[in-house]
Design an enzyme around this catalytic site. Sequence first.
Site, short mmCIF file in Angstrom:
data_model
loop_
_atom_site.label_atom_id
_atom_site.label_comp_id
_atom_site.label_asym_id
_atom_site.label_seq_id
_atom_site.Cartn_x
_atom_site.Cartn_y
_atom_site.Cartn_z
CD GLU A 151 -51.94 30.40 56.29
OE1 GLU A 151 -52.92 31.13 56.41
OE2 GLU A 151 -51.79 29.60 55.35
CG ASN A 159 -47.63 25.00 57.42
OD1 ASN A 159 -46.65 24.75 56.71
ND2 ASN A 159 -48.86 25.05 56.94
CG HIS A 173 -49.37 27.91 48.33
ND1 HIS A 173 -49.91 26.74 47.82
CD2 HIS A 173 -49.66 27.89 49.66
CE1 HIS A 173 -50.50 26.06 48.79
NE2 HIS A 173 -50.35 26.73 49.91
CD GLU A 224 -50.24 24.71 52.99
OE1 GLU A 224 -50.80 25.54 52.24
OE2 GLU A 224 -50.43 24.71 54.23
CG ASP A 264 -49.77 25.08 44.88
OD1 ASP A 264 -49.07 25.99 45.37
OD2 ASP A 264 -50.99 24.98 45.11
#
Length: 372
Positions: free
Chosen positions: A178, A222, A257, A285, A287
């Site tokens: 990030e 990432n 996300h 990641e 979801d």
Amino acid sequence: MNRSLQRFISCAALALVLVLSVGSFSLLAKAANAGEPQGIPALREIYQDYFEIGAAISGTTLMTHEELLGKHFSSLTAENEMKPDGLQRAEGRFLFHIADRMVNYALDNGMKVRGHTLVWHAQTPDWFFKDKDGNRIDQKDVITDEDRQLVIERLENHIETVMTRYAGKVYAWDVVNEAISDDGRYILRQDSPWFRILGEDFIEIAFRKAHEVDPTAKLFYNDYNIERVYKRGRTIQMLKSLLDKGVPIHGVGIQGHWSVNDSIEEVEQAIKMYADLGLEIHITELDIGIKDVSEASLARQAEYYRKVFAMFKKYSDVITSVTLWGISDQATWRPNDNPLLFDKNKEPKPAFWAIVDTDKSWEENKALYLGL
Ligand code: 9MR
């Protein structure tokens, strides 16, 4: 035609009918067998020819969700335990016991491990950024060479100690997490202490050190929303300039996300663009949130998962791993969004059935496997 020839022909016809009907009967029997309910299938088997299918775990879910983990997943990520504040809360005092337990579990069960994460502005203890008098270096008006040297040493020492311990065990690392700014005026996030102290160099320093420590590890950058148009260009610009300098970056991690309203076309476009840089892609990641668990919402979530996995499969030459950020809706950082494949009781949701075979509807898949 004489009678014996007639008899011969009718016998032959009868035999042919018999052979054909036995054949088609056994074909029918075979088809019925294939359609026999087989129970809940293992995701890791379904996806074995496409990509690793992973889950993020904690020390607790490693125990509470062991059955689901072992059955469905071929890759693990520690949700928090391998971050700087998980491994080196105080300078020089590394705590590896939980991370070791996870890594050993994965290796004992034939799973891969993604390491998350070595360099991040969050979940990194203050001491990384303090000078020897205890002042925060990133908040000083004047940062000296000595300050910078101290911070570089700490960054490199953290990477060296952690990656040496897991060399040959953790196959891929989110080296930097990030770093891209959400604000279009800047490429890099301005509020990162790493950036404030070292400028853009911190990224290059981290990747070069990581490669030196474990040349066999796959090194990833990432980030979240880097598949979205507002952040994609800047990310590509940063990655390209690092690659041009020969910095060892092997892949890009798209976190994922999302919610059921987000564009899948935008993700697909981004995948093509990152692949064009010659980078491997991990979805790190995943979801996908819904507002409630009504039948309609669950069906909508299932359809979204189906479409997105169908797209991932299409790009499985470049997407080599897809990790869910948690295992069930019982243990997720988004408890109100019910974003995962298993519900709060660890039962498979429509979204699970949807990705069992992305050419069919979740209802069809469920009926086929459970015989309902
Ligand atoms: O899921 C993690 C949550 O348990 C932590 O409280 C949080 C703290 O920063 O980090 C979450 O994981 C983040 C991941 O490390 C990086 N990408 C965003 C994830 C969700 O916030």
